[in-house]
Structures are given as C-alpha cells and as structure tokens.
Design a protein around this motif. Structure first.
Motif, mmCIF file in Angstrom:
data_model
loop_
_atom_site.group_PDB
_atom_site.id
_atom_site.type_symbol
_atom_site.label_atom_id
_atom_site.label_comp_id
_atom_site.label_asym_id
_atom_site.label_seq_id
_atom_site.Cartn_x
_atom_site.Cartn_y
_atom_site.Cartn_z
ATOM 1 N N PHE A 52 17.242 7.831 -5.258
ATOM 2 C CA PHE A 52 17.967 6.668 -4.772
ATOM 3 C C PHE A 52 19.294 7.037 -4.885
ATOM 4 O O PHE A 52 19.998 8.145 -5.117
ATOM 5 N N CYS A 53 20.046 6.212 -3.970
ATOM 6 C CA CYS A 53 21.435 6.043 -3.701
ATOM 7 C C CYS A 53 22.213 5.495 -4.630
ATOM 8 O O CYS A 53 22.039 4.276 -4.336
ATOM 9 N N LEU A 54 23.068 5.673 -5.673
ATOM 10 C CA LEU A 54 23.949 4.938 -6.114
ATOM 11 C C LEU A 54 25.247 4.505 -5.515
ATOM 12 O O LEU A 54 25.798 5.523 -4.999
ATOM 13 N N VAL B 108 0.812 -1.277 0.056
ATOM 14 C CA VAL B 108 0.052 -0.126 0.051
ATOM 15 C C VAL B 108 0.890 1.222 -0.141
ATOM 16 O O VAL B 108 0.569 2.227 -0.866
ATOM 17 N N LEU B 109 1.980 1.250 0.971
ATOM 18 C CA LEU B 109 2.394 2.557 1.205
ATOM 19 C C LEU B 109 3.999 2.689 0.122
ATOM 20 O O LEU B 109 4.175 3.919 -0.004
ATOM 21 N N ALA B 110 4.271 1.772 -0.091
ATOM 22 C CA ALA B 110 5.808 1.693 -0.706
ATOM 23 C C ALA B 110 5.389 2.383 -2.106
ATOM 24 O O ALA B 110 6.345 3.433 -2.440
ATOM 25 N N PRO B 111 4.541 2.146 -2.929
ATOM 26 C CA PRO B 111 4.482 2.980 -4.273
ATOM 27 C C PRO B 111 4.032 4.292 -3.991
ATOM 28 O O PRO B 111 4.546 5.131 -4.827
ATOM 29 N N LEU B 112 3.283 4.878 -2.885
ATOM 30 C CA LEU B 112 3.040 5.982 -2.844
ATOM 31 C C LEU B 112 4.385 6.886 -2.401
ATOM 32 O O LEU B 112 4.282 7.987 -2.685
ATOM 33 N N ARG B 113 5.241 6.417 -1.465
ATOM 34 C CA ARG B 113 6.334 7.178 -1.177
ATOM 35 C C ARG B 113 7.493 7.037 -2.029
ATOM 36 O O ARG B 113 8.413 7.834 -2.024
ATOM 37 N N ALA B 114 7.409 6.175 -3.028
ATOM 38 C CA ALA B 114 8.491 6.085 -4.043
ATOM 39 C C ALA B 114 8.731 7.303 -4.614
ATOM 40 O O ALA B 114 9.814 7.719 -5.151
ATOM 41 N N LEU C 85 12.099 9.118 3.213
ATOM 42 C CA LEU C 85 11.997 9.005 4.735
ATOM 43 C C LEU C 85 12.858 8.159 5.684
ATOM 44 O O LEU C 85 13.290 8.454 6.653
ATOM 45 N N GLY C 86 13.205 6.940 4.910
ATOM 46 C CA GLY C 86 14.101 6.016 5.313
ATOM 47 C C GLY C 86 15.262 5.894 4.473
ATOM 48 O O GLY C 86 15.467 6.422 3.376
ATOM 49 N N PRO C 87 16.529 5.559 5.311
ATOM 50 C CA PRO C 87 17.824 5.429 4.505
ATOM 51 C C PRO C 87 17.581 4.248 3.276
ATOM 52 O O PRO C 87 18.456 4.057 2.413
ATOM 53 N N GLU C 88 16.701 3.290 3.373
ATOM 54 C CA GLU C 88 16.784 2.399 2.375
ATOM 55 C C GLU C 88 15.309 2.083 2.274
ATOM 56 O O GLU C 88 14.505 1.647 3.115
ATOM 57 N N GLU C 89 14.620 2.437 0.932
ATOM 58 C CA GLU C 89 13.409 2.009 0.403
ATOM 59 C C GLU C 89 13.218 2.128 -0.814
ATOM 60 O O GLU C 89 14.095 1.734 -1.580
ATOM 61 N N GLY C 90 11.844 1.877 -1.657
ATOM 62 C CA GLY C 90 12.089 1.828 -2.708
ATOM 63 C C GLY C 90 12.436 3.161 -3.765
ATOM 64 O O GLY C 90 12.511 4.199 -3.150
ATOM 65 N N PRO C 91 12.754 2.998 -4.954
ATOM 66 C CA PRO C 91 12.612 1.872 -5.767
ATOM 67 C C PRO C 91 13.874 0.770 -5.568
ATOM 68 O O PRO C 91 14.919 1.498 -5.073
ATOM 69 N N ARG C 92 13.476 -0.450 -5.832
ATOM 70 C CA ARG C 92 14.644 -1.429 -5.840
ATOM 71 C C ARG C 92 15.271 -1.480 -7.015
ATOM 72 O O ARG C 92 14.522 -1.602 -8.058
ATOM 73 N N LEU C 93 16.625 -1.380 -7.142
ATOM 74 C CA LEU C 93 17.350 -1.479 -8.290
ATOM 75 C C LEU C 93 17.590 -2.862 -8.835
ATOM 76 O O LEU C 93 18.201 -3.092 -9.861
ATOM 77 N N VAL D 213 20.496 10.624 -6.128
ATOM 78 C CA VAL D 213 20.149 10.827 -7.511
ATOM 79 C C VAL D 213 18.673 10.898 -7.546
ATOM 80 O O VAL D 213 17.872 10.394 -6.896
ATOM 81 N N ALA D 214 18.225 11.945 -8.180
ATOM 82 C CA ALA D 214 16.592 12.097 -8.585
ATOM 83 C C ALA D 214 16.363 11.958 -10.023
ATOM 84 O O ALA D 214 16.920 12.395 -10.681
ATOM 85 N N CYS D 215 15.607 11.050 -10.273
ATOM 86 C CA CYS D 215 14.809 10.905 -11.689
ATOM 87 C C CYS D 215 13.993 11.741 -11.779
ATOM 88 O O CYS D 215 12.871 12.141 -11.181
#
Length: 337
Positions: free
Chosen positions: A295-297, A105-111, A275-283, A315-317
């Motif tokens: 995301f952090c490269l 529910v939340l991960a796609p909204l936060r991504a 909001l977290g140091p590790e979240e979506g998107p998953r590479l 990096v921001a897309c």
C-alpha cells in the motif's frame, strides 16, 4: 527462480496463471457466481488477458472474445462484471442474469502479492524515488509547474518505467489543493513545492511524493511538514501483519489531530497498490493486514489558500513487519536554484 511477468504484469509461467484461475473459480463458487466478464483492467491483466476486448471466466474455461454473452453459460444466474465496465458494455451483454461486481472474487486474491509481484512493485517504487532524488538537483527558479512535471515524466520513463501514470508539481498556494494539476504558475523563491510521480514497472504501480522549498520555506511551513512526516512514521509502525488496516489510518489521525491540524488533514491516509494505482487493502476497513499486501502511505495536510504538505511511500507488509520499498530521504529539501 523468480517468474518474470510479461506485458501488463501477466506471469509468463503457465502454472501461475493456472493457479490463479483455480483460485478464482473457487472464489466464484463461494460467491455463487457462474461467470466473470472482464474488460481490459487490472483484474483482466491479473488473469492473463491480452488483446481482449473481453475475458470470460467460467467453471471450466477462460477465453478472450469480442462477444462475451456468447461464452456466458446458458442458465447462468449471477455474472460478475469488471468494476471498470462501461455502461454501454453492460447493456451490450444482454443476458438474463443478475450482474454483480467481480471485486469480491478478485480483490482478495490480488491483495496479497507473490514474491515476483513484490519485486516489480519495488522496482517501480525505486524508479519513482530515484526521479525525486534527481529532482533535487534540477533548476526550479522561474520554471512553470507544467514544465517541471514534463521533465519529471521524462526522467521516470528514462528510469525504465513502461508507463507514467502521473507526474505532478504544485507550487505556493497550489500545494493546498489536493489533486492539483500542474499549470503555468511560475515557481519562485519562498514557494513550497509538492512533487509526486507514479509509474508502472513490469505491470505494477508505485508512487513517491516529497516536499521541497525554494530558497527558504514559508513561515510556519516547516513545523507543519514535520507533523506530516511524524504521521507517516506512525502509520508505518502500525502497518504490522495481523493489525487491522484501519489502525494505519488511526495512527495518522492521532498524530495530526494531536498537532492541532486535524481539520486540515486529507480524508484518507493511504491506499493499496499493485496492478492498479488504487486497490486493496482499504485502510478505512478493519480487515487484518497480511504478509504480501502492499500500500501507499500518503498522509497530508492542506491549509486552504496557504500551503499543503504530502508524503507518499509504498510499503510492503511482511511476516516480520512493514518495509518501505524505497527508503529515500524525507528531509525538507531546500532548492537553491
């Protein structure tokens, strides 16, 4: 006007919170979830959670409570629970419903980040990058990893970050240990040094990592480092809207494998941040990148018992392509003191 966020990254604008809750309820309906039970976490903060200890979201309300079971609707069949929920908290719910992760529910909204969220992430990235620029001017000879990490932690707080999530220094053969925690190892001439800091600004996280060498780099180190940097550049070029997220990881793999260092490459090349140091998107997934994703490269090579190199940039897309939020130097800095 760009909305300001309050403590923990919660927007002060009630309309934004209301819009988030409306989107969450729509997603809950799509997943067949009757209620969400969240504990203090990035998901909790995303929906305006404050003192808690729990936030319960249903089809017609969102309330903080110490007794979440009392607010779950009678007859609820599926309840989404916070991925950071502790085992004792799950047992304490004591409700007759299927418990499922709240993440779908939340991960796609936060991504996908809103503009004001991108501003906060950029400020965190600039603060982290600024600390690493200051680190170039510090005296490193004869100082322990732990002492230098403590110094970097203070610099990050002085920069304006409200929280330091990590400050890491690894010297010599310790650079070959992923996740090494700073210890009493003294930094000496001829050492490679990996330095990274991660802080939170207005609720949002960013990390920067760079590579230094004390007096002179070890033999063969510079050649390996340029492979890592080439992998970072390839990943950045691949992070375009519409491209599968996995294309970013594939770009890193292609460069490092082609150099002959493939068996020493880090298992992942990046992660989402917010909001977290590790979240979506998953590479490592094929979902397409979208404008607003951050995301952090972090490509890295670790040669056991010898040395390692890691670079990290947030990096921001965007609609026009990828943008590094803190464009600091990536040269192999030679520390002269």
């Amino acid at each position: 006007m760009t909305p300001r966020t309050g403590d923990g990254g919660v927007p002060d604008d009630p309309e934004i919170t209301a819009a988030r809750l409306a989107a969450v309820r729509e997603a809950m309906a799509g997943e067949g979830i009757d209620a969400l039970v969240l504990r203090p976490s990035p998901d909790f903060r995303f929906l305006g959670g404050g003192d808690g200890p729990f936030l319960v979201v249903t089809g017609d309300g969102a309330s903080e409570t110490g007794d979440p079971a009392a607010l779950v609707p009678r007859g609820a069949r599926r309840v989404g629970v916070d991925p950071e929920m502790r085992v004792r908290e799950l047992f304490a719910l004591a409700i007759e419903a299927e418990l499922v992760p709240a993440s779908p529910v939340l991960a796609p909204l936060r991504a996908r980040k809103e503009p004001y969220e991108l501003v906060a992430i950029e400020r965190a990235a600039l603060a982290a990058e600024g600390v690493l620029l200051q680190a170039r001017e510090l005296a490193w000879f004869g100082v322990t990893e732990r002492a230098m990490a403590d110094r970097l932690r203070m610099l990050l707080l002085e920069s304006g970050c409200e929280e330091v999530l990590s400050a890491r220094v690894a010297a010599g053969a310790h650079t070959a240990r992923p996740g090494h925690r700073p210890g009493d190892r003294v930094i000496n001439p001829g050492d490679a040094v990996l330095v990274s800091v991660c802080g939170r600004w207005d609720g949002y996280c960013a990390e920067a990592a760079r590579v230094f060498a004390v007096a002179e780099p070890p033999d063969d180190y510079e050649a390996m480092y340029w492979v890592v940097l080439a992998a970072r550049d390839a990943a950045l070029a691949a992070a375009r809207p519409g491209a599968p997220a996995s294309a970013v990881a594939a770009a890193v793999t292609e460069v490092i494998d082609g150099s002959g260092y493939g068996r020493f490459a880090a298992p992942r090349s990046g992660r989402g941040v917010g909001l977290g140091p590790e979240e979506g998107p998953r590479l490592d997934e094929d979902a397409p990148l979208e404008p607003g994703m951050t995301f952090c490269l972090e490509p890295a090579i670790y040669v056991p018992e010898l040395f390692g190199a890691r670079v990290a940039d947030v990096v921001a897309c965007t609609g026009s392509g990828p943008v590094a939020l803190a464009a600091g130097p990536h040269d192999l800095q030679i520390l002269d003191r």
